[in-house]
Design an enzyme around this catalytic site. Structure first.
Site, PDB file in Angstrom:
ATOM      1  N   ALA A 105       0.847  -1.193   0.000  1.00  0.00           N
ATOM      2  CA  ALA A 105       0.000   0.000   0.000  1.00  0.00           C
ATOM      3  C   ALA A 105       0.880   1.238   0.000  1.00  0.00           C
ATOM      4  O   ALA A 105       1.823   1.337   0.787  1.00  0.00           O
ATOM      5  CB  ALA A 105      -0.910   0.011   1.224  1.00  0.00           C
ATOM      6  N   LYS A 106       0.580   2.168  -0.877  1.00  0.00           N
ATOM      7  CA  LYS A 106       1.276   3.460  -0.860  1.00  0.00           C
ATOM      8  C   LYS A 106       0.541   4.321   0.170  1.00  0.00           C
ATOM      9  O   LYS A 106      -0.281   5.186  -0.164  1.00  0.00           O
ATOM     10  CB  LYS A 106       1.264   4.081  -2.255  1.00  0.00           C
TER      11      LYS A 106
END
Length: 311
Positions: free
Chosen positions: A162-163
């Site tokens: 996940a960014k």
């Protein structure tokens, strides 16, 4: 002369479906994401091409934004098509031929505490000129890098695919440490001591004509990384994705970083050891040239990577 604050400029920011004057795009001090880092974002670039402004790999960036939100259990309030269209809208509204787009999804200020319930999900997209992440000359001469004392996230400590906003505290600490030591960038190792990535970039090395890059464990699946891998395979350059030790980088023929902001950035030294000839290597230069030809619309290949934006 100091640079003007990003908060104080003319233009438009897309917020929850509407274009808002730049200076009016604000959030409350008790916004949940500000306190706990639970939010997701993307970094996207638009380039001037022969047919006008074009956003590079917009669909892939948008897909990763939605993937990041799903990993963090954030229910997106807009569809992927709406976010795609909004990025084009904000680029056009700011009358930019080139720009860096920053979509961000954040939770509201309805309640506080780790158990907070009933939080709104908000989305915003800003766009501004950001020509070079570092000194433009670094594209030719390369940058100096220091191995960080901070370990890259472990896959069971945070969600590495996940960014996520909060994940980047790790990156900020590593980069500041490297800059305090007089270097341009940091190289982070994973919890077992293998090379992971830079503070905001994926890393590659070249040895005997073969490209090596860390396998995607604790690394973010970079879209520029994928672009370079596609180029390499199309050019018949062997690619190996595997675990890499720090000393392998010391004796590499070439090394480089990739990222949307950094683009393709040669590494001339790591921890005071000169890599190769101490400047951009020939294979790095070849891939770098392909990349800039691609993003600026000078190649006919991969038209699906370009989203033209009417002004």
């Amino acid at each position: 002369m100091t640079e003007a604050s990003l908060a104080d400029r003319d233009g438009w920011i897309w917020v929850n479906g509407d274009l808002v004057p730049w200076r009016d795009a604000r959030v409350h001090m008790l916004t949940y994401t500000l306190h706990y880092g639970v939010g997701v974002f993307e970094g996207v670039r638009a380039y001037n091409t022969p047919v006008g402004p074009s956003i590079f790999r917009l669909a892939d960036h948008t897909r990763r934004l939605f993937d990041s939100a799903r990993i963090l259990q954030i229910d997106m309030p807009f569809t992927a098509d709406e976010i795609l269209a909004a990025q084009c809208e904000v680029l056009a509204a700011n009358e930019l031929d080139e720009g860096y787009l920053r979509p961000v999804v954040y939770l509201g200020s309805e309640s506080m505490g780790l158990r907070a319930k009933g939080l709104s999900v908000n989305a915003a997209i800003a766009c501004w000129p950001w020509p070079d992440y570092m000194d433009p000359a670094a594209r030719d001469r390369g940058i100096s890098v220091r191995t960080s004392s901070y370990t890259r996230h472990h896959v069971n400590i945070t969600m590495c695919k996940a960014k996520a906003n909060g994940n980047y505290i790790n990156s900020v600490l590593a980069l500041r440490e490297a800059q305090d030591a007089g270097c341009d960038e940091a190289l982070l190792l994973d919890n077992e001591g293998y090379v992971a990535e830079g503070s905001g970039e994926n890393v590659f090395l070249v040895k005997d004509g073969v490209i090596h890059t860390p396998e995607l464990t604790s690394c973010l699946p970079g879209i520029t990384r994928d672009t370079i891998l596609v180029f390499a395979r199309e050019q018949g350059i062997p690619v190996v994705e595997r675990r890499i030790t720090r000393d392998e980088v010391y004796i590499a023929d070439e090394a480089f970083f990739t990222g949307t902001a950094a683009e393709v950035l040669p590494i001339r030294e790591l921890d005071g050891r000169t890599i190769g000839e101490g400047t951009r290597g020939p294979l790095t230069g070849r891939l770098q040239a392909l990349y800039f030809d691609q993003v600026r619309g000078r190649r006919e290949a991969h038209p699906e990577w370009h989203t033209a934006v009417a002004r």
